[in-house]
Design a protein around this motif. Structure first.
Motif, PDB file in Angstrom:
ATOM      1  N   ALA A  18      -5.524  -9.564  -6.149  1.00 63.00           N
ATOM      2  CA  ALA A  18      -6.696  -9.656  -5.272  1.00 63.00           C
ATOM      3  C   ALA A  18      -6.278 -10.094  -3.863  1.00 63.00           C
ATOM      4  N   ASP A  19      -5.367 -11.057  -3.777  1.00 64.60           N
ATOM      5  CA  ASP A  19      -4.884 -11.515  -2.470  1.00 64.60           C
ATOM      6  C   ASP A  19      -4.143 -10.402  -1.739  1.00 64.60           C
ATOM      7  N   ILE A  20      -3.276  -9.703  -2.461  1.00 72.78           N
ATOM      8  CA  ILE A  20      -2.538  -8.586  -1.867  1.00 72.78           C
ATOM      9  C   ILE A  20      -3.523  -7.519  -1.387  1.00 72.78           C
ATOM     10  N   GLY A  21      -4.501  -7.208  -2.207  1.00 70.42           N
ATOM     11  CA  GLY A  21      -5.502  -6.194  -1.861  1.00 70.42           C
ATOM     12  C   GLY A  21      -6.286  -6.558  -0.616  1.00 70.42           C
ATOM     13  N   CYS A  22      -6.654  -7.833  -0.476  1.00 73.61           N
ATOM     14  CA  CYS A  22      -7.374  -8.286   0.727  1.00 73.61           C
ATOM     15  C   CYS A  22      -6.518  -8.104   1.971  1.00 73.61           C
ATOM     16  N   ARG A  23      -5.232  -8.430   1.852  1.00 77.76           N
ATOM     17  CA  ARG A  23      -4.342  -8.278   3.007  1.00 77.76           C
ATOM     18  C   ARG A  23      -4.150  -6.797   3.359  1.00 77.76           C
ATOM     19  N   ILE A  24      -4.045  -5.952   2.342  1.00 71.39           N
ATOM     20  CA  ILE A  24      -3.910  -4.511   2.599  1.00 71.39           C
ATOM     21  C   ILE A  24      -5.153  -3.997   3.325  1.00 71.39           C
ATOM     22  N   ALA A  25      -6.324  -4.368   2.848  1.00 72.25           N
ATOM     23  CA  ALA A  25      -7.573  -3.919   3.479  1.00 72.25           C
ATOM     24  C   ALA A  25      -7.662  -4.406   4.923  1.00 72.25           C
ATOM     25  N   GLN A  26      -7.289  -5.673   5.154  1.00 68.84           N
ATOM     26  CA  GLN A  26      -7.326  -6.233   6.507  1.00 68.84           C
ATOM     27  C   GLN A  26      -6.393  -5.453   7.429  1.00 68.84           C
ATOM     28  N   LEU A  62       6.693   1.284   1.472  1.00 66.12           N
ATOM     29  CA  LEU A  62       6.163   2.315   2.364  1.00 66.12           C
ATOM     30  C   LEU A  62       4.922   1.791   3.097  1.00 66.12           C
ATOM     31  N   LEU A  63       4.084   1.080   2.387  1.00 58.86           N
ATOM     32  CA  LEU A  63       2.877   0.497   2.974  1.00 58.86           C
ATOM     33  C   LEU A  63       3.230  -0.445   4.126  1.00 58.86           C
ATOM     34  N   CYS A  64       4.278  -1.231   3.956  1.00 56.91           N
ATOM     35  CA  CYS A  64       4.724  -2.136   5.022  1.00 56.91           C
ATOM     36  C   CYS A  64       5.105  -1.357   6.271  1.00 56.91           C
ATOM     37  N   ASP A  65       5.792  -0.232   6.090  1.00 54.90           N
ATOM     38  CA  ASP A  65       6.169   0.585   7.240  1.00 54.90           C
ATOM     39  C   ASP A  65       4.936   1.170   7.929  1.00 54.90           C
ATOM     40  N   ILE A  66       3.999   1.633   7.149  1.00 54.96           N
ATOM     41  CA  ILE A  66       2.793   2.260   7.697  1.00 54.96           C
ATOM     42  C   ILE A  66       1.923   1.243   8.435  1.00 54.96           C
ATOM     43  N   LEU A  67       1.815   0.030   7.874  1.00 59.77           N
ATOM     44  CA  LEU A  67       0.912  -0.985   8.421  1.00 59.77           C
ATOM     45  C   LEU A  67       1.625  -2.012   9.306  1.00 59.77           C
ATOM     46  N   TYR A  68       2.897  -1.771   9.609  1.00 58.81           N
ATOM     47  CA  TYR A  68       3.655  -2.638  10.512  1.00 58.81           C
ATOM     48  C   TYR A  68       3.648  -4.093  10.053  1.00 58.81           C
ATOM     49  N   THR A  69       4.041  -4.296   8.807  1.00 58.75           N
ATOM     50  CA  THR A  69       4.106  -5.645   8.247  1.00 58.75           C
ATOM     51  C   THR A  69       5.341  -5.742   7.365  1.00 58.75           C
ATOM     52  N   ASP A  70       5.451  -6.822   6.612  1.00 53.46           N
ATOM     53  CA  ASP A  70       6.572  -6.969   5.693  1.00 53.46           C
ATOM     54  C   ASP A  70       6.071  -7.418   4.323  1.00 53.46           C
ATOM     55  N   LEU A  71       6.953  -7.344   3.337  1.00 53.23           N
ATOM     56  CA  LEU A  71       6.566  -7.711   1.975  1.00 53.23           C
ATOM     57  C   LEU A  71       6.197  -9.185   1.857  1.00 53.23           C
ATOM     58  N   ASP A  72       6.831 -10.030   2.644  1.00 47.07           N
ATOM     59  CA  ASP A  72       6.525 -11.454   2.598  1.00 47.07           C
ATOM     60  C   ASP A  72       5.050 -11.694   2.927  1.00 47.07           C
ATOM     61  N   TYR A  73       4.540 -10.960   3.916  1.00 46.24           N
ATOM     62  CA  TYR A  73       3.126 -11.104   4.252  1.00 46.24           C
ATOM     63  C   TYR A  73       2.240 -10.486   3.171  1.00 46.24           C
ATOM     64  N   LEU A  74       2.572  -9.268   2.752  1.00 38.72           N
ATOM     65  CA  LEU A  74       1.726  -8.600   1.755  1.00 38.72           C
ATOM     66  C   LEU A  74       1.625  -9.406   0.471  1.00 38.72           C
TER      67      LEU A  74
END
Length: 113
Positions: free
Chosen positions: A6-14, A54-66
């Motif tokens: 749920a936390d990961i999903g919220c960050r992805i949506a944001q 791949l999501l990190c590359d697309i959304l300009y973030t890193d796995l630590d944040y996700l």
């Protein structure tokens, strides 16, 4: 529902919203169904590690944040719109050059006001 999912999903949506992408657009970039995209954002499911990378590359973030929510971006970098970062990271050298020239002109004109 898994709390971590749920936390990961919220960050992805944001991040998706910050990058002005719809679920359909992001699902297409990830090559997943819109249903799976929605399930991941709601914490019902989670992407495979390859898709998270791949999501990190697309959304300009890193796995630590996700995954953990640890944001390593500086305050200034966090305010840069995703489309500007996308231009800097694109293969279109003409667009990158134009953007750099524009930013230099802006800096010369407005400086540190």
């Amino acid at each position: 529902m898994n709390a971590l999912y749920a936390d990961i999903g919220c960050r992805i949506a944001q991040l998706r919203h910050e990058n002005h992408l719809t679920q359909a657009q992001l699902a297409e970039k990830l090559d997943v169904s819109i249903k799976h995209m929605s399930e991941c954002e709601r914490g019902v499911s989670c992407f495979a590690l390859e898709k998270l990378i791949l999501l990190c590359d697309i959304l300009y973030t890193d796995l630590d944040y996700l995954i953990r929510g640890v944001d390593h971006r500086t305050t200034d970098a966090a305010n840069v719109p995703g489309y500007v970062l996308e231009l800097f990271n694109s293969d279109d050298e003409t667009q990158k050059q134009l953007l750099q020239e524009y930013l230099l002109l802006f800096k010369k004109t407005y400086g540190n006001k």
